[in-house]
Write a protein that holds these residues in place. Structure first.
Motif, PDB file in Angstrom:
ATOM      1  N   TYR A  94       7.224 -13.317  -6.621  1.00  0.00           N
ATOM      2  CA  TYR A  94       7.074 -12.785  -7.441  1.00  0.00           C
ATOM      3  C   TYR A  94       6.982 -11.661  -6.805  1.00  0.00           C
ATOM      4  CZ  TYR A  94       5.826 -16.728  -9.396  1.00  0.00           C
ATOM      5  OH  TYR A  94       6.011 -18.721 -10.184  1.00  0.00           O
ATOM      6  N   LEU A  95       6.429 -10.959  -6.162  1.00  0.00           N
ATOM      7  CA  LEU A  95       6.412  -9.548  -5.486  1.00  0.00           C
ATOM      8  C   LEU A  95       7.073  -8.593  -4.922  1.00  0.00           C
ATOM      9  CD1 LEU A  95       2.309  -9.641  -4.297  1.00  0.00           C
ATOM     10  CD2 LEU A  95       3.554  -7.770  -6.903  1.00  0.00           C
ATOM     11  N   ASN A  96       8.384  -7.582  -5.657  1.00  0.00           N
ATOM     12  CA  ASN A  96       9.262  -7.523  -5.122  1.00  0.00           C
ATOM     13  C   ASN A  96       8.684  -6.050  -3.766  1.00  0.00           C
ATOM     14  OD1 ASN A  96       9.180  -4.681  -5.943  1.00  0.00           O
ATOM     15  ND2 ASN A  96       9.887  -5.930  -7.437  1.00  0.00           N
ATOM     16  N   GLU A  97      10.006  -6.073  -2.415  1.00  0.00           N
ATOM     17  CA  GLU A  97       9.793  -5.395  -1.269  1.00  0.00           C
ATOM     18  C   GLU A  97       8.817  -3.915  -1.547  1.00  0.00           C
ATOM     19  OE1 GLU A  97      12.711  -4.197   2.621  1.00  0.00           O
ATOM     20  OE2 GLU A  97      13.383  -5.216   1.364  1.00  0.00           O
ATOM     21  N   ALA A  98       9.924  -3.805  -3.030  1.00  0.00           N
ATOM     22  CA  ALA A  98       9.360  -1.996  -3.603  1.00  0.00           C
ATOM     23  C   ALA A  98       8.195  -1.594  -3.543  1.00  0.00           C
ATOM     24  CB  ALA A  98      10.431  -1.528  -4.291  1.00  0.00           C
ATOM     25  N   GLN A  99       7.509  -3.251  -4.098  1.00  0.00           N
ATOM     26  CA  GLN A  99       6.070  -3.340  -4.795  1.00  0.00           C
ATOM     27  C   GLN A  99       5.136  -2.547  -3.274  1.00  0.00           C
ATOM     28  OE1 GLN A  99       6.302  -6.467  -7.165  1.00  0.00           O
ATOM     29  NE2 GLN A  99       6.538  -5.099  -9.271  1.00  0.00           N
ATOM     30  N   ILE A 100       5.259  -4.458  -2.476  1.00  0.00           N
ATOM     31  CA  ILE A 100       4.757  -3.677  -1.162  1.00  0.00           C
ATOM     32  C   ILE A 100       4.914  -2.679  -0.311  1.00  0.00           C
ATOM     33  CG2 ILE A 100       4.853  -5.362   1.233  1.00  0.00           C
ATOM     34  CD1 ILE A 100       5.681  -7.520  -0.552  1.00  0.00           C
ATOM     35  N   LYS A 101       5.722  -1.736  -0.526  1.00  0.00           N
ATOM     36  CA  LYS A 101       5.966  -1.043   0.715  1.00  0.00           C
ATOM     37  C   LYS A 101       5.049   0.157   0.450  1.00  0.00           C
ATOM     38  CE  LYS A 101      10.007  -1.602   2.721  1.00  0.00           C
ATOM     39  NZ  LYS A 101      11.772  -1.297   2.842  1.00  0.00           N
ATOM     40  N   LEU A 102       5.197   0.363  -1.500  1.00  0.00           N
ATOM     41  CA  LEU A 102       4.407   1.509  -2.281  1.00  0.00           C
ATOM     42  C   LEU A 102       3.133   1.754  -1.911  1.00  0.00           C
ATOM     43  CD1 LEU A 102       4.980   4.383  -3.794  1.00  0.00           C
ATOM     44  CD2 LEU A 102       4.786   2.323  -5.734  1.00  0.00           C
ATOM     45  N   MET A 103       2.366   0.038  -2.489  1.00  0.00           N
ATOM     46  CA  MET A 103       1.126   0.254  -1.628  1.00  0.00           C
ATOM     47  C   MET A 103       0.472   0.250  -0.324  1.00  0.00           C
ATOM     48  SD  MET A 103      -0.924  -3.104  -2.275  1.00  0.00           S
ATOM     49  CE  MET A 103       0.086  -4.258  -0.577  1.00  0.00           C
ATOM     50  N   ILE A 104       1.436  -0.276   0.117  1.00  0.00           N
ATOM     51  CA  ILE A 104       1.149   0.055   1.899  1.00  0.00           C
ATOM     52  C   ILE A 104       1.464   1.124   2.265  1.00  0.00           C
ATOM     53  CG2 ILE A 104       3.017  -0.954   2.945  1.00  0.00           C
ATOM     54  CD1 ILE A 104      -0.787  -1.284   3.808  1.00  0.00           C
ATOM     55  N   ASP A 244      10.326   4.464   0.070  1.00  0.00           N
ATOM     56  CA  ASP A 244      11.046   3.623   0.192  1.00  0.00           C
ATOM     57  C   ASP A 244      11.122   2.390  -1.340  1.00  0.00           C
ATOM     58  OD1 ASP A 244      12.861   4.035   2.293  1.00  0.00           O
ATOM     59  OD2 ASP A 244      11.579   2.351   3.717  1.00  0.00           O
ATOM     60  N   GLY A 245       9.386   2.828  -1.489  1.00  0.00           N
ATOM     61  CA  GLY A 245       9.084   1.812  -2.926  1.00  0.00           C
ATOM     62  C   GLY A 245       9.245   2.789  -3.676  1.00  0.00           C
ATOM     63  N   LEU A 246       9.016   4.287  -3.688  1.00  0.00           N
ATOM     64  CA  LEU A 246       9.255   4.752  -4.619  1.00  0.00           C
ATOM     65  C   LEU A 246      11.102   4.633  -5.318  1.00  0.00           C
ATOM     66  CD1 LEU A 246       7.006   7.630  -4.017  1.00  0.00           C
ATOM     67  CD2 LEU A 246       7.026   6.555  -6.121  1.00  0.00           C
ATOM     68  N   SER A 247      12.033   4.805  -4.187  1.00  0.00           N
ATOM     69  CA  SER A 247      13.006   4.318  -4.480  1.00  0.00           C
ATOM     70  C   SER A 247      13.575   3.059  -4.875  1.00  0.00           C
ATOM     71  CB  SER A 247      14.205   4.941  -2.753  1.00  0.00           C
ATOM     72  OG  SER A 247      13.719   6.020  -2.531  1.00  0.00           O
ATOM     73  N   GLY A 248      13.420   2.447  -4.338  1.00  0.00           N
ATOM     74  CA  GLY A 248      13.206   1.332  -4.695  1.00  0.00           C
ATOM     75  C   GLY A 248      13.073   0.550  -6.376  1.00  0.00           C
ATOM     76  N   LEU A 249      11.723   1.811  -6.692  1.00  0.00           N
ATOM     77  CA  LEU A 249      10.850   0.967  -8.067  1.00  0.00           C
ATOM     78  C   LEU A 249      11.968   1.459  -9.428  1.00  0.00           C
ATOM     79  CD1 LEU A 249       7.404   1.299  -7.227  1.00  0.00           C
ATOM     80  CD2 LEU A 249       8.587  -0.602  -8.207  1.00  0.00           C
ATOM     81  N   LEU A 250      12.283   3.494  -8.661  1.00  0.00           N
ATOM     82  CA  LEU A 250      12.846   3.881  -9.600  1.00  0.00           C
ATOM     83  C   LEU A 250      14.281   3.912  -9.930  1.00  0.00           C
ATOM     84  CD1 LEU A 250      11.543   7.326  -8.172  1.00  0.00           C
ATOM     85  CD2 LEU A 250      11.078   6.103 -10.667  1.00  0.00           C
TER      86      LEU A 250
END
Length: 250
Positions: A94-104, A244-250
């Motif tokens: 349910y949670l992708n890698e980009a969301q986890i990276k951005l959060m932490i 990495d998180g922003l790149s994965g979400l954009l």
């Protein structure tokens, strides 16, 4: 087994950096391994390759630093980390890698900025069930997904101002427990394949070399510089995770 030359160009230094970090600097820089390998393979496959190598590194770290671990803090952190791993296991799809990276990444950078602004107290903070429990859960959760538990663990441990051996010993025991627990859900979710396990076996000899280098450097840096390095690693890790998180979400 993975036979792409580009993969090994990134994987070899990634494993060495992780070993150095785990061997003498609390493991904070180890989270860079998966992003580095991801230049050549998928992050999920990279995480699966790294986990057996991390478990091997942990053995060397425990032998060297186990006597320095602070069990007062570990008794708070480890049960919380187990809960974080359970949450990570059941939210895997349910949670992708980009969301986890951005959060932490956001949390890590907020902590560093607060320190740089001088709001942090010079006095060591005491053990806290609430703070340790919260960051332990976050550490277990992010460690499960992308082996990025170092930043949340440092956010709890650094203000305690432990001496460097106690700091490293505590992180070594924490990640040894966390990584070996993670083997169970990784098998259950089917993340270990013959390719990932054989590739991990090929890279495994680099594990003790990296840990030895970290241990060598650990004894040649005083506490003041040690904590400067730790905050520097936390800054580097947070910046990398944000990017990495922003790149994965954009």
């Amino acid at each position: 087994m993975i036979d792409l030359p580009l993969f090994y160009l990134f994987a070899i230094p990634a494993v060495l950096i992780t070993g150095i970090s785990k061997g003498g600097f609390g493991g904070g820089l180890g989270l860079i391994a998966v992003p580095m390998m991801s230049f050549a393979i998928s992050p999920v496959q990279a995480a699966a390759i790294m986990l057996p190598i991390l478990c091997l590194m942990d053995i060397f770290g425990v032998v060297r630093f186990r006597q320095y671990a602070d069990w007062t803090h570990l008794s708070i952190l480890l049960p919380a980390a187990l809960l974080g791993i359970i949450i990570g296991t059941f939210s895997f799809h349910y949670l992708n890698e980009a969301q986890i990276k951005l959060m932490i990444g956001l949390v890590a950078m907020a902590f560093v900025l607060n320190h740089l602004r001088g709001k942090g107290s010079d006095e060591a903070k005491p053990a806290s069930v609430w703070r340790g429990g919260f960051w332990g859960i976050i550490g277990g959760f992010t460690s499960f997904g992308v082996h990025a538990g170092g930043a949340p663990l440092n956010i709890y441990l650094l203000p305690l101002k432990l001496n460097k051996s106690a700091f490293v010993g505590t992180t070594v025991i924490f990640f040894t427990a966390v990584n070996y627990i993670k083997l169970v859900p990784y098998f259950w979710l089917g993340q270990f394949t013959s390719d990932t396990l054989l590739t991990a076996l090929v890279l495994a000899p680099l594990a003790p070399l990296g840990v030895y280098l970290g241990s060598f450097l650990h004894h040649r840096i005083d506490d003041r510089w040690f904590y400067r390095i730790c905050y520097g690693l936390l800054t580097l890790a947070g910046t990398k995770l944000l990017f990495d998180g922003l790149s994965g979400l954009l």
